[in-house]
Design an enzyme around this catalytic site. Structure first.
Site, PDB file in Angstrom:
ATOM      1  N   SER A  55       0.929  -1.217   0.010  1.00 36.30           N
ATOM      2  CA  SER A  55       0.052   0.129  -0.200  1.00 36.30           C
ATOM      3  C   SER A  55       0.938   1.266   0.110  1.00 36.30           C
ATOM      4  O   SER A  55       2.009   1.244   0.591  1.00 36.30           O
ATOM      5  CB  SER A  55      -0.942   0.007   1.080  1.00 36.30           C
ATOM      6  OG  SER A  55      -1.953  -0.961   1.177  1.00 36.30           O
ATOM      7  N   GLU A  62      -1.419  18.926  -5.352  1.00 39.04           N
ATOM      8  CA  GLU A  62      -2.675  18.917  -5.981  1.00 39.04           C
ATOM      9  C   GLU A  62      -3.624  17.818  -5.669  1.00 39.04           C
ATOM     10  O   GLU A  62      -4.598  17.694  -6.103  1.00 39.04           O
ATOM     11  CB  GLU A  62      -2.369  18.929  -7.648  1.00 39.04           C
ATOM     12  CG  GLU A  62      -1.731  19.830  -8.211  1.00 39.04           C
ATOM     13  CD  GLU A  62      -0.116  19.738  -7.905  1.00 39.04           C
ATOM     14  OE1 GLU A  62       0.666  20.476  -8.208  1.00 39.04           O
ATOM     15  OE2 GLU A  62       0.388  18.577  -7.466  1.00 39.04           O
ATOM     16  N   SER A  63      -3.343  17.101  -4.648  1.00 38.99           N
ATOM     17  CA  SER A  63      -4.228  15.942  -3.780  1.00 38.99           C
ATOM     18  C   SER A  63      -3.339  14.927  -3.837  1.00 38.99           C
ATOM     19  O   SER A  63      -2.438  14.712  -3.028  1.00 38.99           O
ATOM     20  CB  SER A  63      -5.419  15.705  -4.354  1.00 38.99           C
ATOM     21  OG  SER A  63      -6.209  15.190  -3.556  1.00 38.99           O
ATOM     22  N   HIS A  68      -2.916   0.051  -3.859  1.00 33.15           N
ATOM     23  CA  HIS A  68      -3.155  -1.239  -3.076  1.00 33.15           C
ATOM     24  C   HIS A  68      -2.842  -2.484  -3.898  1.00 33.15           C
ATOM     25  O   HIS A  68      -3.577  -2.370  -4.967  1.00 33.15           O
ATOM     26  CB  HIS A  68      -4.333  -1.317  -2.170  1.00 33.15           C
ATOM     27  CG  HIS A  68      -4.505  -0.102  -1.553  1.00 33.15           C
ATOM     28  ND1 HIS A  68      -3.940   0.099  -0.164  1.00 33.15           N
ATOM     29  CD2 HIS A  68      -5.576   1.023  -1.849  1.00 33.15           C
ATOM     30  CE1 HIS A  68      -4.598   1.157   0.237  1.00 33.15           C
ATOM     31  NE2 HIS A  68      -5.364   1.786  -0.582  1.00 33.15           N
ATOM     32  N   CYS A  83      -6.647  18.298  -7.898  1.00 26.26           N
ATOM     33  CA  CYS A  83      -7.356  19.562  -7.977  1.00 26.26           C
ATOM     34  C   CYS A  83      -6.764  20.539  -9.123  1.00 26.26           C
ATOM     35  O   CYS A  83      -5.846  20.415  -9.515  1.00 26.26           O
ATOM     36  CB  CYS A  83      -7.332  20.004  -6.747  1.00 26.26           C
ATOM     37  SG  CYS A  83      -8.001  19.251  -5.290  1.00 26.26           S
TER      38      CYS A  83
END
Length: 135
Positions: A55, A62-63, A68, A83
């Site tokens: 993971s 920007e995010s 996973h 974003c």
């Protein structure tokens, strides 16, 4: 319809399981995907599970990009959330499809932050005075 961001849910099926269980390769693929999309990397965190599976998250200004892996099923779930409209999440998705050698990928795109009271294009960051005028 204007949104604050785009969220891609990327299903990577029939991947190369040797790649999916290699922490270094998975981490490098996600970091490189962020760079390919011209994102600004803020933080990187990955964890390898025993006996297998990884993971990880690449936090970008920007995010984020997250993954996973289930090498035993030749499968990886990837989220790419960006974003604004400068970063191209589809570039990162295509890069990851190639890197993990997915023979059966799919992508679902969601627009996030659709605010019904806003009729114009929304900046992904605003200043405090601008925030007061929106309220």
């Amino acid at each position: 319809m204007h949104a604050l961001g785009t969220h891609l849910l990327v299903e990577l099926r029939e991947c190369n399981p040797e790649i999916l269980k290699d922490l270094k390769r998975v981490k490098n693929a996600l970091v490189s995907a962020a760079k390919e999309a011209k994102a600004t990397i803020v933080d990187i965190s990955f964890h390898e599970f025993n006996p297998f599976g990884i993971s990880g998250m690449v936090v970008i200004a920007e995010s984020h990009l997250s993954i996973h892996t289930w090498p035993e099923y030749s499968y990886a779930a990837v989220d790419i959330f960006t974003c604004g409209d400068i970063i191209k999440p589809e570039v990162a998705a295509s890069f990851l499809i190639e890197q993990f050698e997915s023979k059966s990928p799919s992508i679902v795109e969601l627009k996030r932050g659709i605010l019904s009271h806003m009729n114009e294009k929304l900046p992904h960051k605003i200043t405090e005075p601008e925030l007061q005028s929106v309220s």
